[in-house]
Write a protein that holds these residues in place. Structure first.
Motif, PDB file in Angstrom:
ATOM      1  N   TRP A 162      -5.813   6.980  -9.150  1.00  0.00           N
ATOM      2  CA  TRP A 162      -4.963   5.789  -9.056  1.00  0.00           C
ATOM      3  C   TRP A 162      -4.355   5.557 -10.432  1.00  0.00           C
ATOM      4  O   TRP A 162      -4.692   4.587 -11.116  1.00  0.00           O
ATOM      5  CB  TRP A 162      -5.782   4.566  -8.660  1.00  0.00           C
ATOM      6  N   SER A 218      -5.986  -5.090 -11.729  1.00  0.00           N
ATOM      7  CA  SER A 218      -5.142  -3.924 -11.505  1.00  0.00           C
ATOM      8  C   SER A 218      -4.812  -3.789 -10.023  1.00  0.00           C
ATOM      9  O   SER A 218      -5.582  -4.202  -9.159  1.00  0.00           O
ATOM     10  CB  SER A 218      -5.825  -2.653 -11.997  1.00  0.00           C
ATOM     11  N   ASN A 219      -3.663  -3.196  -9.763  1.00  0.00           N
ATOM     12  CA  ASN A 219      -3.260  -2.923  -8.378  1.00  0.00           C
ATOM     13  C   ASN A 219      -3.866  -1.578  -7.984  1.00  0.00           C
ATOM     14  O   ASN A 219      -3.398  -0.520  -8.391  1.00  0.00           O
ATOM     15  CB  ASN A 219      -1.739  -2.879  -8.288  1.00  0.00           C
ATOM     16  N   TRP A 220      -4.913  -1.621  -7.151  1.00  0.00           N
ATOM     17  CA  TRP A 220      -5.625  -0.405  -6.787  1.00  0.00           C
ATOM     18  C   TRP A 220      -5.115   0.207  -5.496  1.00  0.00           C
ATOM     19  O   TRP A 220      -5.814   0.950  -4.832  1.00  0.00           O
ATOM     20  CB  TRP A 220      -7.117  -0.686  -6.657  1.00  0.00           C
ATOM     21  N   GLY A 221      -3.864  -0.111  -5.136  1.00  0.00           N
ATOM     22  CA  GLY A 221      -3.289   0.511  -3.965  1.00  0.00           C
ATOM     23  C   GLY A 221      -3.037   1.978  -4.191  1.00  0.00           C
ATOM     24  O   GLY A 221      -3.117   2.496  -5.311  1.00  0.00           O
TER      25      GLY A 221
END
Length: 225
Positions: A162, A218-221
């Protein structure tokens, strides 16, 4: 003259010559018998890292002004920071080398296979740790250098699934830089007999706080930002 030549070669879009100048500036590493080459490469690894990283930063700079700023920063490194031989200056060299190397790695090769990022991160962090411990009478220099390099490689392997960026700084670079700065500060202060319990707690708290903030916000997409 080296920063000026690199600046000119990058400006005329002949980056191969810019990289060549960095390596040619270290020709004395090989002006000895071959059995001494590995030791010389280790001793000059941080300087090579900073030089190569500078070229990469200049290549990815959007304006001539930023390219000039990077050239001036490299000049400051060569004139004032690199010649330093005190414990503090050697520690500073190691931290700068690791930060510059990791930033350049993910900036230029962030889309490469994960195993490449892991291997190069291992090499960068090993070189930085080995350089850092050279100024201390540390009997476990090799072991600690391998340990830090392994930790960095493992962290990069996980986070590269990621790969997130905050501006031009990747998430692995940010976390490893914060942790290495904190751990190096603890080690340095302990060796200088200046590490108090309160100071240790403050440094550890800052390291943990930064890591928690990064993880929590954080954006963990399944995407790269």
């Amino acid at each position: 003259l080296l920063p000026a030549l690199i600046f000119v070669f990058v400006r005329i879009n002949v980056v191969q010559l810019a990289f060549a100048m960095v390596f040619l500036s270290k020709w004395r590493m090989f002006a000895v018998k071959p059995r001494h080459w590995p030791a010389n490469v280790r001793a000059n690894g941080i300087d090579l890292l900073v030089g190569i990283s500078t070229v990469i930063f200049m290549m990815h700079s959007g304006t001539q002004l930023w390219q000039l700023i990077w050239a001036l920063a490299y000049g400051l490194w060569l004139i004032f920071i690199k010649p330093g031989s005190s414990v503090f200056m050697i520690s500073l060299q190691a931290l700068i080398g690791q930060l510059a190397g990791l930033m350049a790695l993910f900036l230029a090769f962030g889309s490469t296979p994960i195993y490449v990022l892991v291997l190069l991160s291992w090499m960068i962090c090993y070189a930085a740790a080995r350089h850092f411990f050279t100024s201390f009478e540390e009997s476990l220099t090799r072991f600690l250098s391998y340990l830090w390099a392994y930790f960095a490689a493992a962290l990069v392997w996980i986070l590269s699934h990621w790969l997130l960026f905050y501006g031009v700084i990747s998430q692995p670079t940010l976390i490893l830089s914060v942790l290495s700065f904190g751990l190096a500060s603890l080690y340095y202060l302990e060796k200088q007999d200046r590490l108090t319990i309160l100071l240790r707690r403050q440094i550890v708290f800052v390291m943990i706080a930064v890591v928690i903030i990064v993880i929590a916000f954080s954006n963990w997409g399944d995407k790269t930002i």
